[in-house]
Design an enzyme around this catalytic site. Sequence first.
Site, PDB file in Angstrom:
ATOM      1  N   LYS A 294       0.850  -1.206   0.000  1.00  0.00           N
ATOM      2  CA  LYS A 294       0.000   0.000   0.000  1.00  0.00           C
ATOM      3  C   LYS A 294       0.884   1.254   0.000  1.00  0.00           C
ATOM      4  O   LYS A 294       2.017   1.213   0.475  1.00  0.00           O
ATOM      5  CB  LYS A 294      -0.868   0.020   1.268  1.00  0.00           C
ATOM      6  CG  LYS A 294      -2.014  -0.957   1.262  1.00  0.00           C
ATOM      7  CD  LYS A 294      -2.882  -0.754   2.494  1.00  0.00           C
ATOM      8  CE  LYS A 294      -4.029  -1.752   2.526  1.00  0.00           C
ATOM      9  NZ  LYS A 294      -4.996  -1.582   1.426  1.00  0.00           N
TER      10      LYS A 294
ATOM     11  N   ARG B  12     -10.374 -11.427   1.801  1.00  0.00           N
ATOM     12  CA  ARG B  12     -11.175 -12.531   1.258  1.00  0.00           C
ATOM     13  C   ARG B  12     -10.419 -13.861   1.329  1.00  0.00           C
ATOM     14  O   ARG B  12     -11.031 -14.922   1.411  1.00  0.00           O
ATOM     15  CB  ARG B  12     -11.614 -12.184  -0.168  1.00  0.00           C
ATOM     16  CG  ARG B  12     -10.498 -11.905  -1.108  1.00  0.00           C
ATOM     17  CD  ARG B  12     -10.932 -11.124  -2.351  1.00  0.00           C
ATOM     18  NE  ARG B  12     -10.965  -9.679  -2.130  1.00  0.00           N
ATOM     19  CZ  ARG B  12     -11.280  -8.781  -3.053  1.00  0.00           C
ATOM     20  NH1 ARG B  12     -11.623  -9.173  -4.272  1.00  0.00           N
ATOM     21  NH2 ARG B  12     -11.291  -7.493  -2.770  1.00  0.00           N
TER      22      ARG B  12
HETATM   23  N1  BES Z   1      -8.275  -3.678   4.243  1.00  0.00           N
HETATM   24  C1  BES Z   1      -8.361  -3.285   2.887  1.00  0.00           C
HETATM   25  C2  BES Z   1      -9.618  -2.483   2.589  1.00  0.00           C
HETATM   26  C3  BES Z   1      -9.571  -1.037   2.996  1.00  0.00           C
HETATM   27  C4  BES Z   1      -8.857  -0.113   2.264  1.00  0.00           C
HETATM   28  C5  BES Z   1     -10.308  -0.605   4.064  1.00  0.00           C
HETATM   29  C6  BES Z   1      -8.854   1.212   2.636  1.00  0.00           C
HETATM   30  C7  BES Z   1     -10.324   0.709   4.432  1.00  0.00           C
HETATM   31  C8  BES Z   1      -9.592   1.622   3.725  1.00  0.00           C
HETATM   32  C9  BES Z   1      -8.355  -4.513   1.992  1.00  0.00           C
HETATM   33  O1  BES Z   1      -7.590  -5.561   2.429  1.00  0.00           O
HETATM   34  C10 BES Z   1      -7.793  -4.081   0.671  1.00  0.00           C
HETATM   35  O2  BES Z   1      -6.651  -3.730   0.638  1.00  0.00           O
HETATM   36  N2  BES Z   1      -8.635  -4.092  -0.339  1.00  0.00           N
HETATM   37  C11 BES Z   1      -8.225  -3.648  -1.624  1.00  0.00           C
HETATM   38  C12 BES Z   1      -8.814  -4.579  -2.634  1.00  0.00           C
HETATM   39  C13 BES Z   1      -8.241  -4.406  -4.014  1.00  0.00           C
HETATM   40  C14 BES Z   1      -6.791  -4.818  -4.049  1.00  0.00           C
HETATM   41  C15 BES Z   1      -9.046  -5.244  -4.976  1.00  0.00           C
HETATM   42  C16 BES Z   1      -8.748  -2.226  -1.810  1.00  0.00           C
HETATM   43  O3  BES Z   1      -9.862  -1.919  -1.382  1.00  0.00           O
HETATM   44  O4  BES Z   1      -8.010  -1.412  -2.379  1.00  0.00           O
HETATM   45 MN    MN Z   2      -5.568  -5.363   1.797  1.00  0.00          MN
END
Ligand code: BES
Ligand code: MN
Length: 494
Positions: free
Chosen positions: A275, A349
């Site tokens: 990230k 997931r």
């Molecule tokens: N924990 C995150 C989701 C999230 C992101 C919650 C920002 C709150 C704020 C999750 O594990 C994630 O990283 N999801 C990705 C999915 C994507 C790679 C398809 C996302 O939402 O960017």
């Molecule tokens: Mn994630």
Amino acid sequence: MQYFVTANTPSTHRTDCVITAIFEQGELSPSAMLINEQSNGYIKQIIERGDITGKTGQTLLLQDVEGVTSPRILLVGCGQQDGTTENDFNTAIIAMTKVLNESGADDATSCLSEIKVADRTTEWKTRQTVITAESTLYKYTQTKSNVKPAQQPLTKLGFFSEDSSSELATQTGQAIAEGMSLARELSNLPGNICTPTYLAEQAIELGERFERLTTTILDEAEMEELGMDSLLSVSRGSRQPAKLITMNYQGAGDERPVVLVGKGLTFDAGGISLKPSQGMDEMKYDMCGSASVFGTISAIAELNLPINVIGVVPSSENMPDGDANKPGDIVTSMAGKTIEILNTDAEGRLILCDALTYSERFNPAIVIDIATLTGAIIVALGRQATGLFSNDQGLADALLQAGNDSHDRTWQLPLWDDFQPQLDSNFADIANIGGKEAGSVTAACFLARFTEKFTWAHLDIAGTAWNSGKAKGATGRPVPLLVQYLLNRIADKS
Ligand code: BES
Ligand code: MN
Ligand code: ZN
């Protein structure tokens, strides 16, 4: 804080402070009217001077009003008479709590449950007062040094009521508030303290607090035995061992349980699909789903509810390590389906699918997972509503209803087959991402492939579980929604 109910009236009950509502255009609530009469029109006089107009959340603390038994009267603005909304009511309670806690009053008694708030009952207003007052008083201190205890903490809050349901309303409110505080505290803790092992220890402690609650913890070797390779592939990238926590609350004999599955990512760095650093600290909140399961179980155990509920918490970190998942890697889930990991940041997931498969062994009546699953849900619904998906409209309706009842609301999104092709993979049974369109829906569609054997709903709480910015901190949502759902389920049964 302690809560009590008295059948006395504000004129006969002795308390450090009587709290009463006034409205815009100088209208008085029934109790304010009574106090006005006792004091020979003093309240009206104050309002005429213009120090308080009745605007929502305004307050004015009066001392030694002549003719009144209690030494303080707190006037609280509640907006338009007959037009007070749930949000206005919460604003008024927050303002009330702050003033009381900074005053010298040690106990106070509220008349606010008498006012009209949308179509809410006295019971609702009383319960909501307790929840909102406790939420206002919550303060995170665990990792701060030299925190001084609050100056004049209010210790008792009472309600004038002849309504027999008020006592129960305060108890229910208190249990929900305690559940929310537990959820907030676990969520606010940093990733270096709140690890999967720490969560497991907290679950064991919770199990020791309640007779009807049994906690079991599976370690990585035991999960491997079960074939949870999808879950374990995430934790392989971290030095913290994963845990699978099960909290079994038995309140109703051999009835089929409601299983609550909470995403417990104690830190989500994204893995090799790292990230951006901006705001990455907030990924300590990626375990808020699990925290809400802890909070809900604590509330129902506290209330001794006649229902069976099992909390299942898959807990792991998602870190970039030499042994971490790589884009393109393929793993085999406990259900036997192969998964192509195209983005290691879609890890929620990957751990949830195995926990959902694991839930089958409890022969569940209902399975609900709660997860900070997608950033996309914040784009769709903001910070107001929790995203709801379900393979059963009856369950979706029950959760929408519970959301309205508790004012901790959800909004349903589609789970149509139409979206499933986005998860096609050339190399495995399913891909772990579905492209940039409808990200929250495809995440839910991924989970749906692992929940065909039971009635299931998915709550995406990425927008509602915590606040960012200056007021950064966990909210304790959706504990009120989940407890309400279980309370409604019990009521429907009887
Ligand atoms: N924990 C995150 C989701 C999230 C992101 C919650 C920002 C709150 C704020 C999750 O594990 C994630 O990283 N999801 C990705 C999915 C994507 C790679 C398809 C996302 O939402 O960017
Ligand atoms: Mn994630
Ligand atoms: Zn995550």
